[in-house]
Design an enzyme around this catalytic site. Structure first.
Site, mmCIF file in Angstrom:
data_model
loop_
_atom_site.group_PDB
_atom_site.id
_atom_site.type_symbol
_atom_site.label_atom_id
_atom_site.label_comp_id
_atom_site.label_asym_id
_atom_site.label_seq_id
_atom_site.Cartn_x
_atom_site.Cartn_y
_atom_site.Cartn_z
ATOM 1 N N SER A 125 -5.176 -14.132 -9.615
ATOM 2 C CA SER A 125 -5.158 -15.537 -10.020
ATOM 3 C C SER A 125 -6.272 -16.299 -9.313
ATOM 4 C CB SER A 125 -3.807 -16.116 -9.615
ATOM 5 O OG SER A 125 -3.851 -17.512 -9.580
ATOM 6 N N TYR A 150 2.902 -17.586 -2.975
ATOM 7 C CA TYR A 150 2.556 -16.914 -4.232
ATOM 8 C C TYR A 150 1.073 -16.522 -4.206
ATOM 9 C CZ TYR A 150 0.620 -16.564 -8.884
ATOM 10 O OH TYR A 150 -0.110 -16.146 -9.960
ATOM 11 N N LYS A 154 -0.962 -12.671 -3.896
ATOM 12 C CA LYS A 154 -2.042 -12.141 -4.743
ATOM 13 C C LYS A 154 -3.252 -11.765 -3.877
ATOM 14 C CE LYS A 154 -0.065 -12.371 -8.728
ATOM 15 N NZ LYS A 154 0.241 -11.154 -9.467
HETATM 16 N N1 UFG Z 1 0.679 -31.203 -13.677
HETATM 17 C C1 UFG Z 1 1.210 -32.455 -13.910
HETATM 18 N N2 UFG Z 1 2.513 -32.514 -14.266
HETATM 19 C C2 UFG Z 1 3.304 -31.417 -14.420
HETATM 20 C C3 UFG Z 1 2.739 -30.154 -14.183
HETATM 21 C C4 UFG Z 1 1.420 -30.077 -13.807
HETATM 22 O O1 UFG Z 1 0.542 -33.479 -13.786
HETATM 23 O O2 UFG Z 1 4.500 -31.559 -14.739
HETATM 24 C C5 UFG Z 1 -0.760 -31.116 -13.329
HETATM 25 C C6 UFG Z 1 -1.010 -30.495 -11.967
HETATM 26 O O3 UFG Z 1 -0.948 -31.471 -10.955
HETATM 27 C C7 UFG Z 1 -2.413 -29.904 -12.175
HETATM 28 C C8 UFG Z 1 -2.404 -29.492 -13.640
HETATM 29 O O4 UFG Z 1 -1.385 -30.251 -14.256
HETATM 30 O O5 UFG Z 1 -3.390 -30.881 -11.993
HETATM 31 C C9 UFG Z 1 -2.117 -28.026 -13.872
HETATM 32 O O6 UFG Z 1 -0.916 -27.675 -13.190
HETATM 33 P P1 UFG Z 1 -0.182 -26.273 -13.444
HETATM 34 O O7 UFG Z 1 1.057 -26.271 -12.605
HETATM 35 O O8 UFG Z 1 -0.018 -26.030 -14.891
HETATM 36 O O9 UFG Z 1 -1.233 -25.203 -12.928
HETATM 37 P P2 UFG Z 1 -1.896 -25.032 -11.485
HETATM 38 O O10 UFG Z 1 -3.362 -25.153 -11.681
HETATM 39 O O11 UFG Z 1 -1.284 -25.859 -10.454
HETATM 40 O O12 UFG Z 1 -1.468 -23.545 -11.141
HETATM 41 C C10 UFG Z 1 -1.758 -22.521 -12.037
HETATM 42 C C11 UFG Z 1 -0.678 -21.458 -11.979
HETATM 43 C C12 UFG Z 1 -0.688 -20.749 -10.698
HETATM 44 C C13 UFG Z 1 -2.049 -20.256 -10.388
HETATM 45 C C14 UFG Z 1 -3.075 -21.362 -10.490
HETATM 46 C C15 UFG Z 1 -4.456 -20.813 -10.351
HETATM 47 O O13 UFG Z 1 0.602 -22.038 -12.127
HETATM 48 O O14 UFG Z 1 0.170 -19.647 -10.809
HETATM 49 O O15 UFG Z 1 -2.992 -21.989 -11.749
HETATM 50 O O16 UFG Z 1 -5.388 -21.808 -10.230
HETATM 51 F F1 UFG Z 1 -2.073 -19.755 -9.162
#
Ligand code: UFG
Length: 338
Positions: A125, A150, A154
């Site tokens: 990831s 997590y 990885k």
């Molecule tokens: N976000 C919101 N509201 C929500 C969920 C997410 O505003 O309810 C925002 C987060 O703050 C972030 C973006 O949307 O700015 C993306 O969030 P995600 O949770 O969808 O994804 P992340 O980038 O945080 O994490 C994902 C995967 C992880 C992985 C990571 C790698 O969930 O498993 O990408 O960069 F490790």
């Protein structure tokens, strides 16, 4: 390489990859313990492809179970998807994550070695880059300094695989660092269906679109980005899944080696941009509320995927509009689960 063992074959990325493997005429042997997936996915894969996975219900910590699979089948290569992936849960239950995401891989590697199977594609990831110092992120960027167990799990496995390759150059190992996969198979039959309240953006948006949840919490609008909301590299699950076929071909061609590739589009979109495009493409309103920043979140993360393009001849082709349309289509087709 004909016989591919897919661990976590019923999960989000696993199920889509199985579809493309079957369509490319690979024999797919799959294992899953249904800890975060559903058995009915197996039937859906068959409906899409007209073909069947040879399936084993098995936990990857179960050495006897793994041995049985390797004894029953002449496996050529393993694609390892099986892992827990909820960042927040990993902070609360680190040991659970290290057992499931690290110990299980050690068991798998040991069994592979016993059966002289030395070809592996491992799901990693972008999280291994921690807080990126520069964007776009290429594979040379420093890893480590992960912000949650997590991500650290990885990172540890990547290091274990590197040590393994150094100890025995007959291994052929390909690590894919996924950015943010969203979207679903256009049939609407398989997609991202996390258990419980979704932690990721798109599954949450779908719950708002289905009116199960009233609004989307946007975690922070004061980041140093185009509109203050977090920027990520969203990639269609179809593009991401197809990269695994390119990975198999690469390992087949090179015979041995240790390779790492980013899988992303190279384009960053903010949360607000996603919401707007989702609303426009699907003609549905997504009410939002600005909430506090989420612990451990970074501001901007997007990939430089030039290496995958040059060495694997792979490139993401689907647009964010495609991703939003296919995600919504999956929700509409599975309304009972949303
Ligand atoms: N976000 C919101 N509201 C929500 C969920 C997410 O505003 O309810 C925002 C987060 O703050 C972030 C973006 O949307 O700015 C993306 O969030 P995600 O949770 O969808 O994804 P992340 O980038 O945080 O994490 C994902 C995967 C992880 C992985 C990571 C790698 O969930 O498993 O990408 O960069 F490790």
């Amino acid at each position: 390489m004909k016989n591919i063992l897919v661990t976590g074959c019923c999960g989000y990325i696993g199920s889509h990859t199985c579809v493309y493997l079957l369509q490319e005429n690979y024999n797919v042997i799959g294992l899953d313990n249904f800890s975060n997936s559903k058995r009915e996915v197996l039937d859906k894969i068959t409906i899409i492809t007209g073909k069947k996975i040879k399936f084993y219900e098995c936990d990857m910590l179960d050495r006897d179970g793994l041995n049985r699979i390797f004894n029953d089948n002449k496996i050529d290569l393993v694609i390892d998807f099986a892992a827990y992936k909820a960042v927040g849960d990993s902070v609360i239950n680190p040991v659970k994550y290290y057992i499931n995401n690290v110990s299980s891989v050690l068991t798998l590697l040991d069994v592979m070695k016993d059966h002289n199977v030395k070809s592996l594609i491992f799901s990693s990831s972008a999280t291994v880059y921690g807080i990126p110092k520069v964007v776009p992120i290429n594979e040379e960027c420093e890893t480590g300094f992960t912000t949650n167990p997590y991500g650290t799990s990885k990172y540890y496995v990547e290091n274990i695989l590197n040590d393994l390759y150094k100890s025995d150059n007959n291994w052929s190992i390909c690590i894919f660092r996924y950015f943010n996969p969203i979207g679903a198979h256009p049939s609407g039959l398989i997609g991202d269906e996390p258990n419980g309240i979704p932690a990721n953006l798109m599954p949450y948006i779908l719950k708002v679109a289905s009116r199960e949840f009233e609004f989307l919490n946007i975690f922070g609008n004061d980041y140093d980005t185009v509109d203050g909301t977090g920027v990520r590299d969203y990639i269609h699950i179809i593009d991401l899944s197809k990269a695994h076929i390119c990975g198999i071909k690469k390992l087949e061609k090179e015979k041995s080696g240790f390779y790492i590739y980013n899988l992303g589009t190279g384009i960053g979109y903010s949360v607000l941009e996603i919401v707007k495009i989702f609303e426009k493409v699907n003609k549905v309103e997504i009410p939002i509320k600005i909430a506090n920043r989420r612990d451990g979140d970074i501001s901007i993360c997007y990939a430089d995927s030039t290496k995958a393009k040059n060495e694997l001849n792979w490139k993401a082709i689907y647009s964010l509009e495609d991703m939003c349309r296919d995600s919504y289509n999956f929700m509409i087709n599975n309304k009972n689960n949303f």
